[in-house]
Enzyme design. Structure first.
Site, PDB file in Angstrom:
ATOM      1  CG  HIS A  45      -1.908  -1.145   1.138  1.00 49.36           C
ATOM      2  ND1 HIS A  45      -2.351  -1.349   0.420  1.00 49.36           N
ATOM      3  CD2 HIS A  45      -2.220  -1.860   2.895  1.00 49.36           C
ATOM      4  CE1 HIS A  45      -2.957  -2.878   0.995  1.00 49.36           C
ATOM      5  NE2 HIS A  45      -2.583  -3.420   2.231  1.00 49.36           N
TER       6      HIS A  45
ATOM      7  CE  LYS B 210     -23.613  -5.492   3.292  1.00 46.73           C
ATOM      8  NZ  LYS B 210     -24.737  -4.154   2.563  1.00 46.73           N
TER       9      LYS B 210
HETATM   10  P1  A3P Z   1     -15.835  -4.507   0.716  1.00 48.77           P
HETATM   11  O1  A3P Z   1     -15.812  -4.070   2.076  1.00 48.77           O
HETATM   12  O2  A3P Z   1     -17.074  -3.793  -0.192  1.00 48.77           O
HETATM   13  O3  A3P Z   1     -16.599  -5.680   0.463  1.00 48.77           O
HETATM   14  P2  A3P Z   1      -8.652  -5.795   0.283  1.00 48.77           P
HETATM   15  O4  A3P Z   1      -7.974  -6.596   0.059  1.00 48.77           O
HETATM   16  O5  A3P Z   1      -8.058  -3.914  -0.595  1.00 48.77           O
HETATM   17  O6  A3P Z   1      -8.448  -5.202   1.593  1.00 48.77           O
HETATM   18  O7  A3P Z   1     -10.287  -4.877  -0.240  1.00 48.77           O
HETATM   19  C1  A3P Z   1     -11.353  -5.385   0.270  1.00 48.77           C
HETATM   20  C2  A3P Z   1     -12.358  -5.716  -0.432  1.00 48.77           C
HETATM   21  O8  A3P Z   1     -12.518  -5.841  -1.390  1.00 48.77           O
HETATM   22  C3  A3P Z   1     -13.959  -5.426   0.230  1.00 48.77           C
HETATM   23  O9  A3P Z   1     -14.544  -4.851  -0.273  1.00 48.77           O
HETATM   24  C4  A3P Z   1     -13.819  -7.161   0.196  1.00 48.77           C
HETATM   25  O10 A3P Z   1     -15.735  -7.877   0.112  1.00 48.77           O
HETATM   26  C5  A3P Z   1     -13.817  -6.883  -1.486  1.00 48.77           C
HETATM   27  N1  A3P Z   1     -13.383  -8.370  -1.732  1.00 48.77           N
HETATM   28  C6  A3P Z   1     -12.708  -9.307  -1.465  1.00 48.77           C
HETATM   29  N2  A3P Z   1     -13.133 -10.491  -2.543  1.00 48.77           N
HETATM   30  C7  A3P Z   1     -13.602 -10.544  -3.030  1.00 48.77           C
HETATM   31  C8  A3P Z   1     -14.094 -10.906  -4.550  1.00 48.77           C
HETATM   32  N3  A3P Z   1     -13.584 -11.812  -4.850  1.00 48.77           N
HETATM   33  N4  A3P Z   1     -14.888 -10.585  -5.314  1.00 48.77           N
HETATM   34  C9  A3P Z   1     -15.199  -8.681  -4.760  1.00 48.77           C
HETATM   35  N5  A3P Z   1     -14.860  -8.497  -3.930  1.00 48.77           N
HETATM   36  C10 A3P Z   1     -14.228  -9.158  -3.000  1.00 48.77           C
END
Ligand code: A3P
Length: 299
Positions: free
Chosen positions: A112, A263
């Site tokens: 990040h 979600k």
């Molecule tokens: P939400 O909290 O809006 O659901 P990061 O990995 O950068 O921390 O991002 C997390 C976000 O990616 C979360 O969003 C998570 O649910 C979503 N995410 C993780 N796996 C996913 C998938 N297979 N398809 C779509 N979204 C996904």
């Protein structure tokens, strides 16, 4: 204590208490031994970084990964270069056990770190490729709100929703200013060895994004491969397989919860922002990002 009170600032960015201020200031990441073939997923937290990493892992079976127990994860660069505290004892043991230099190429990594504090100038010379992911910041913020509520049992919570919105707008949350973080990374292009994807386009048509990334990596895939990637990286599959991609323990998340998958939809911000909050966000964040890069998803 609100999250921002435990953060420190370097180059205008808020860093978490896990980070070591001296290491961030001295750009300790510049000394990391990058190797030709390394691929780095970069993105503002909660933009879909973990999903993108899992998609890349599913695309090819020869990645060099951090292997520990049943987990196979991308190297988390700041943990290897900028941290002074680990998330937990288990994480410390993990980092001490799995040495980065022993991981075979092509290594898959994630970070990040903002572009201004990252050795972007070295990447191309070393044949390192970067894939940057961006997402509508309103959905990023909703995602962060829930994530920090459960992470470390709320020790780094962003406060109530109103405070969460205000702190993001006023650049008081971890990794903000979002506009600069995403603006800087998003303006890098193929000529910098950086490829741009968005959460929204992955949701809309993952096969297309996978095909484009395969071309960027010069490693084309068959239609069967792409079908398999899509099938094995759904929200449902990932929700039930945290232990396969992340080494964490109960100090960090309540047992049975998966903080990385919630979600997984586009537009959850509509269930959280009031009209007034949305308008304020538009005037403080939306207008700025549009003037920097209109291609960033914004609603
Ligand atoms: P939400 O909290 O809006 O659901 P990061 O990995 O950068 O921390 O991002 C997390 C976000 O990616 C979360 O969003 C998570 O649910 C979503 N995410 C993780 N796996 C996913 C998938 N297979 N398809 C779509 N979204 C996904």
């Amino acid at each position: 204590m609100a999250q921002f009170e435990s953060c420190f600032v370097v180059d205008g960015y808020r860093f978490l208490p896990y980070h070591d201020k001296a290491k961030v200031e001295s750009r300790a990441v510049d000394k990391f031994k990058f190797k030709p073939g390394d691929v780095i997923v970069v993105g503002f937290p909660k933009s879909g970084n973990t999903w993108l990493v899992e998609v890349l892992k599913a695309m090819y079976n020869d990645w060099g990964l951090e292997k520990y127990g049943e987990a196979e994860s991308a190297v988390f660069l700041e943990e290897r270069t900028l941290y002074k505290n680990y998330f937990s004892d288990k994480r410390k043991e993990f980092v001490e056990t799995v040495k980065c230099e022993d991981i075979p190429s092509p290594r898959l990594m994630r970070t990040h770190i903002p572009a201004t504090l990252f050795p972007c100038h070295l990447l191309k010379d070393k044949g390192v490729k970067v894939i940057h992911i961006s997402r509508n910041p309103k959905d990023v913020l909703v995602s962060a709100y829930y994530f920090w509520k459960s992470w470390a049992h709320g020790a780094l919570s962003t406060g109530d929703w109103e405070q969460t919105v205000n702190d993001f707008i006023e650049d008081r949350q971890a990794f903000t200013p979002w506009v600069r973080h995403v603006g800087d990374w998003s303006l890098k292009g193929i000529e910098d060895n950086v490829f741009q994807v968005t959460y929204e386009e992955m949701k809309q048509g993952l096969p297309r994004v996978v095909t484009k990334m395969a071309n960027f990596l010069h490693r084309p895939l068959t239609e069967e491969d792409i079908d398999r990637v899509v099938r094995t990286t759904t929200v449902e599959v990932m929700r039930n397989s945290l232990s396969k991609f992340l080494v964490l323990d109960d100090d960090i998340i309540p047992e049975g919860e998966n903080p990385m998958v919630r979600k997984g939809i586009v537009g959850d911000w509509k269930n959280h922002f009031t009209v007034a909050q949305s308008e304020l966000f538009d005037s403080k964040i939306g207008e700025k990002i549009r003037s920097i890069n209109p291609n960033i998803p914004y609603q």
